[in-house]
Design a protein around this motif. Structure first.
Motif, PDB file in Angstrom:
ATOM      1  N   LYS A  46      14.205  54.910  37.794  1.00 40.50           N
ATOM      2  CA  LYS A  46      13.595  56.127  37.238  1.00 40.50           C
ATOM      3  C   LYS A  46      12.517  56.651  38.195  1.00 40.50           C
ATOM      4  O   LYS A  46      11.818  55.861  38.828  1.00 40.50           O
ATOM      5  CB  LYS A  46      12.938  55.818  35.892  1.00 40.50           C
ATOM      6  N   PRO A  47      12.368  57.971  38.260  1.00 46.32           N
ATOM      7  CA  PRO A  47      11.384  58.506  39.211  1.00 46.32           C
ATOM      8  C   PRO A  47       9.915  58.295  38.829  1.00 46.32           C
ATOM      9  O   PRO A  47       9.096  57.996  39.699  1.00 46.32           O
ATOM     10  CB  PRO A  47      11.716  59.994  39.284  1.00 46.32           C
ATOM     11  N   GLU A  48       9.571  58.424  37.535  1.00 50.53           N
ATOM     12  CA  GLU A  48       8.137  58.455  37.182  1.00 50.53           C
ATOM     13  C   GLU A  48       7.352  57.193  37.552  1.00 50.53           C
ATOM     14  O   GLU A  48       6.235  57.309  38.087  1.00 50.53           O
ATOM     15  CB  GLU A  48       7.915  58.768  35.696  1.00 50.53           C
ATOM     16  N   PRO A  49       7.895  55.987  37.273  1.00 50.52           N
ATOM     17  CA  PRO A  49       7.088  54.802  37.651  1.00 50.52           C
ATOM     18  C   PRO A  49       6.789  54.772  39.149  1.00 50.52           C
ATOM     19  O   PRO A  49       5.674  54.401  39.552  1.00 50.52           O
ATOM     20  CB  PRO A  49       7.977  53.618  37.241  1.00 50.52           C
ATOM     21  N   ILE A  50       7.754  55.201  39.958  1.00 47.32           N
ATOM     22  CA  ILE A  50       7.545  55.180  41.411  1.00 47.32           C
ATOM     23  C   ILE A  50       6.516  56.242  41.807  1.00 47.32           C
ATOM     24  O   ILE A  50       5.589  55.972  42.580  1.00 47.32           O
ATOM     25  CB  ILE A  50       8.880  55.399  42.156  1.00 47.32           C
ATOM     26  N   ARG A  85      15.085  62.604  43.197  1.00 43.76           N
ATOM     27  CA  ARG A  85      13.825  63.365  43.223  1.00 43.76           C
ATOM     28  C   ARG A  85      12.670  62.566  43.846  1.00 43.76           C
ATOM     29  O   ARG A  85      11.678  63.144  44.280  1.00 43.76           O
ATOM     30  CB  ARG A  85      13.496  63.871  41.820  1.00 43.76           C
ATOM     31  N   VAL A  86      12.840  61.253  43.925  1.00 39.32           N
ATOM     32  CA  VAL A  86      11.834  60.446  44.641  1.00 39.32           C
ATOM     33  C   VAL A  86      11.830  60.891  46.109  1.00 39.32           C
ATOM     34  O   VAL A  86      10.774  61.075  46.719  1.00 39.32           O
ATOM     35  CB  VAL A  86      12.153  58.937  44.523  1.00 39.32           C
ATOM     36  N   ARG A  87      13.024  61.090  46.672  1.00 41.64           N
ATOM     37  CA  ARG A  87      13.114  61.546  48.068  1.00 41.64           C
ATOM     38  C   ARG A  87      12.580  62.962  48.221  1.00 41.64           C
ATOM     39  O   ARG A  87      11.829  63.264  49.141  1.00 41.64           O
ATOM     40  CB  ARG A  87      14.569  61.529  48.540  1.00 41.64           C
ATOM     41  N   ALA A  88      12.971  63.817  47.269  1.00 35.75           N
ATOM     42  CA  ALA A  88      12.574  65.221  47.367  1.00 35.75           C
ATOM     43  C   ALA A  88      11.053  65.368  47.281  1.00 35.75           C
ATOM     44  O   ALA A  88      10.456  66.158  48.016  1.00 35.75           O
ATOM     45  CB  ALA A  88      13.250  66.021  46.260  1.00 35.75           C
ATOM     46  N   LEU A  89      10.414  64.577  46.409  1.00 31.08           N
ATOM     47  CA  LEU A  89       8.974  64.760  46.167  1.00 31.08           C
ATOM     48  C   LEU A  89       8.103  63.991  47.147  1.00 31.08           C
ATOM     49  O   LEU A  89       6.999  64.421  47.473  1.00 31.08           O
ATOM     50  CB  LEU A  89       8.627  64.350  44.726  1.00 31.08           C
ATOM     51  N   LEU A  90       8.582  62.845  47.612  1.00 31.08           N
ATOM     52  CA  LEU A  90       7.721  62.014  48.475  1.00 31.08           C
ATOM     53  C   LEU A  90       8.067  62.151  49.962  1.00 31.08           C
ATOM     54  O   LEU A  90       7.286  61.714  50.812  1.00 31.08           O
ATOM     55  CB  LEU A  90       7.819  60.537  48.061  1.00 31.08           C
TER      56      LEU A  90
END
Ligand code: ADE
Length: 246
Positions: A64-68, A120-125
């Motif tokens: 999941k994206p949020e914890p990361i 989205r982890v890749r897109a945002l970070l």
């Protein structure tokens, strides 16, 4: 002091490797600080769920994206760490990449598991995505340890002078030459005479030649990229001349 943070679902993976040998010493000497963080502690619900089924169906679970995202925000602590995502889709990890990463004062390594990260982890970070090789491991923990080892040993003061000079393979993109220690004879196999000669120039030349021979035989791709001197070309000609002899 350089700071290395690791975000993982399996902090236990790191205990052994970080408490032995060079990595242990680098921490004890205050050259690096390494902190391993449990991704589960950043989960949003009380069951500490960090993965979920993929949209569109299919096998496996997705992180999941949020914890990361929360963990990264919390570990930034006002600084801007260089974010590294360990996945088989990353750019290949090479000695040159280790040399690049050692220039960063703060790395945050994020270890994947299961089918991988929500995109989205890749897109945002926009992390620096790195793979340690063309094979699939069960997670990013072993890759993170490989990267930490390769990077930390490059920090000045981590290896003694003698050690740094010793670990020469790949510094000029050739494989290492063969090494021998006592006894002189083992099951009829003897140490090459030149190494007992005390003639430093002959020994240097022999070692260079054997490094070239090993690289030519095992990793011709590396020889193609290597910066070769006049002497190297001479030695390679000698090696070519020896083939089929004996
Ligand atoms: N995670 C799973 N396999 C990997 C690999 N080869 N490199 C980096 N991270 C990984």
């Amino acid at each position: 002091m350089r700071q290395y943070d690791v975000l993982t679902l399996f902090p236990g993976f790191f205990q052994g490797p970080l408490s032995e040998s060079i990595l242990k010493r680098a921490q004890q000497h205050g050259i690096v600080r390494i902190a391993v963080h449990d991704l589960r502690s950043y989960a949003h619900d009380r069951h500490a769920v960090v993965d979920d089924r993929p949209y569109g169906g299919g096998a496996g679970m997705v992180l999941k994206p949020e914890p990361i995202l929360d963990a990264v925000a919390s570990l930034r602590r006002g600084q801007e760490p260089h974010l590294v995502l360990l996945t088989p889709q990353g750019r290949p990890f090479k000695q040159a990449v280790a040399k690049e990463l050692v220039e960063h004062q703060h790395l945050l390594l994020i270890c994947g598991r299961y089918e991988g990260f929500d995109e989205r982890v890749r897109a945002l970070l926009t992390p620096d995505e790195i793979s340690i090789g063309d094979y699939v491991l069960t997670g990013g923990e072993l890759p993170a340890l490989v990267l930490l080892d390769a990077v930390i040993r490059l920090i000045p003061g981590v290896l003694g002078d003698e050690d740094s000079a010793r670990y020469d393979s790949f510094v000029d993109t050739l494989l290492d030459f063969p090494h021998y220690t006592r006894p002189q004879s083992v099951q009829g196999l003897i140490v090459p005479d030149v190494l007992l000669s005390g003639d430093h120039e002959r020994i240097r030349r022999w070692r260079r030649k054997e490094a070239l021979r090993a690289t030519k035989a095992r990793r011709p791709d590396l020889l193609q990229q290597a910066l070769l001197s006049e002497e190297d070309l001479e030695l390679l000609e000698e090696i070519d001349g020896e083939q089929g002899v004996g």
